[in-house]
Design a protein around this motif. Sequence first.
Motif, PDB file in Angstrom:
ATOM      1  N   THR A 226       3.437  -7.963  -6.522  1.00 46.95           N
ATOM      2  CA  THR A 226       4.022  -7.071  -5.531  1.00 46.95           C
ATOM      3  C   THR A 226       5.428  -7.498  -5.116  1.00 46.95           C
ATOM      4  O   THR A 226       6.179  -6.692  -4.572  1.00 46.95           O
ATOM      5  CB  THR A 226       3.135  -6.999  -4.280  1.00 46.95           C
ATOM      6  OG1 THR A 226       2.905  -8.321  -3.783  1.00 46.95           O
ATOM      7  CG2 THR A 226       1.796  -6.344  -4.604  1.00 46.95           C
TER       8      THR A 226
ATOM      9  N   THR B 269       4.290  -0.469  -6.065  1.00 45.46           N
ATOM     10  CA  THR B 269       2.911  -0.442  -6.535  1.00 45.46           C
ATOM     11  C   THR B 269       2.803   0.484  -7.747  1.00 45.46           C
ATOM     12  O   THR B 269       3.472   1.511  -7.822  1.00 45.46           O
ATOM     13  CB  THR B 269       1.976   0.046  -5.415  1.00 45.46           C
ATOM     14  OG1 THR B 269       2.034  -0.890  -4.334  1.00 45.46           O
ATOM     15  CG2 THR B 269       0.544   0.180  -5.894  1.00 45.46           C
TER      16      THR B 269
ATOM     17  N   SER C 183      -3.895   1.943   1.651  1.00 50.13           N
ATOM     18  CA  SER C 183      -2.854   1.407   0.770  1.00 50.13           C
ATOM     19  C   SER C 183      -2.206   0.133   1.295  1.00 50.13           C
ATOM     20  O   SER C 183      -2.047  -0.842   0.545  1.00 50.13           O
ATOM     21  CB  SER C 183      -1.821   2.505   0.521  1.00 50.13           C
ATOM     22  OG  SER C 183      -0.565   2.011   0.225  1.00 50.13           O
TER      23      SER C 183
ATOM     24  N   ARG D 170      -2.000  -3.633  -0.532  1.00 53.33           N
ATOM     25  CA  ARG D 170      -0.679  -4.239  -0.730  1.00 53.33           C
ATOM     26  C   ARG D 170      -0.630  -5.626  -0.090  1.00 53.33           C
ATOM     27  O   ARG D 170      -0.139  -6.585  -0.703  1.00 53.33           O
ATOM     28  CB  ARG D 170       0.385  -3.326  -0.116  1.00 53.33           C
ATOM     29  CG  ARG D 170       1.805  -3.862  -0.235  1.00 53.33           C
ATOM     30  CD  ARG D 170       2.424  -3.525  -1.537  1.00 53.33           C
ATOM     31  NE  ARG D 170       3.734  -4.144  -1.667  1.00 53.33           N
ATOM     32  CZ  ARG D 170       4.552  -3.971  -2.690  1.00 53.33           C
ATOM     33  NH1 ARG D 170       4.196  -3.202  -3.689  1.00 53.33           N
ATOM     34  NH2 ARG D 170       5.715  -4.559  -2.755  1.00 53.33           N
TER      35      ARG D 170
ATOM     36  N   GLY E 227      -1.079  -5.165  -6.875  1.00 56.07           N
ATOM     37  CA  GLY E 227       0.030  -4.300  -7.269  1.00 56.07           C
ATOM     38  C   GLY E 227      -0.337  -3.210  -8.235  1.00 56.07           C
ATOM     39  O   GLY E 227       0.472  -2.310  -8.488  1.00 56.07           O
ATOM     40  N   CYS E 228      -1.549  -3.254  -8.803  1.00 56.63           N
ATOM     41  CA  CYS E 228      -2.027  -2.219  -9.722  1.00 56.63           C
ATOM     42  C   CYS E 228      -3.237  -1.531  -9.100  1.00 56.63           C
ATOM     43  O   CYS E 228      -4.242  -2.191  -8.815  1.00 56.63           O
ATOM     44  CB  CYS E 228      -2.430  -2.810 -11.075  1.00 56.63           C
ATOM     45  SG  CYS E 228      -1.081  -3.533 -12.015  1.00 56.63           S
TER      46      CYS E 228
ATOM     47  N   ALA F 124       5.452   4.495  -4.974  1.00 57.63           N
ATOM     48  CA  ALA F 124       4.654   3.992  -6.086  1.00 57.63           C
ATOM     49  C   ALA F 124       5.032   4.701  -7.385  1.00 57.63           C
ATOM     50  O   ALA F 124       5.491   5.839  -7.382  1.00 57.63           O
ATOM     51  CB  ALA F 124       3.170   4.189  -5.801  1.00 57.63           C
TER      52      ALA F 124
END
Length: 328
Positions: free
Chosen positions: A109, A155, A219, A223, A228-229, A256
């Motif tokens: 991230t 992201t 979200s 984070r 990050g995926c 994102a």
Amino acid sequence: MITVVAVPFEDERAQALWAAQQDEVEAIYGRPDVRTALHAEGVIVSLLAIGSEGEPVGTVMAKWSEYHPDRPGAAEIKRLYVAPKHRGHRHARVLMGALERATWRAGATELVLQTGALQPEAVAVYRGIGYRDMAGFGAYAGEPDSVCLAKQLPTRVLVINGTIGAGKTATAAAVHDVLAEEGARSAFIDADYLCQAAPLPEDDAFGQGLLFENLAAVSPVYRARGYGCMVIARVVEDARDRDRYAAAFSGPGGRAHVSIVRVTASQDARVSRIAAREPEGYWRELCLARTVELDDILEDLDLDDGVVSSEGASRLDVAKAALDAAGW
């Protein structure tokens, strides 16, 4: 021109360049930097730049930061170095671009790094590609000649699309398994569970509004935990949804990046799957009718970055095909 390749931690060419980098740092500061010993644990990627004649030109690597336990998605950049005779050709920027892509794919991230005030060229490279000053970390905290920098990454969101019975949930779960096996920081959400409520408003019969409000709420939690995926299983039958996913998972790294891959299966296969999970009653009849209607809708909309079949292959092979189709 250079070619950038990933190499093992033990690669002798990379190790030689790392040693040269440390010698150069010692010459600049008049002392060896004994705090930067490297070990293979936590390494995300090690990259080597190779020149047109096959000679090693430069190197850079990244590892999960041991200095930021409160920011588990942080990756530390180490050993950016271009051999002196190859400087002046923007090779450092090329290496950094490749490193950022590799760490992004791994679910990082943010990227953090340390350099020195007596290396203005290095500082200029980092700041020129978006790195900003941060507080000193680890052994570098409080050092007057130390410069610590960071860059937030957006992201990544992969939405597995498809009609009822096509295998969205099974594929998305398998994608998450593949990413986890590769060491990536990822999370999986079966989005249907975030919008199952009754009664739903007449103008939001499928709960899309509820879904995106819920995604926007969770979200920041993902984070903050350094994932990050994000892998999402959910039908995409509205052209606005890509933008809505990008907004829901926006954060310090910006909006994102969203990829959509549709899984398909023959009608016979879909009917068989629906019958197995909905043996009788209202939901069975609804799903059997909806799978045909929705399949035609998704085909006509063509909102996907890629399409893969969920038949005739293992769930993990389908997942890998979906990742390839998404460019992940």
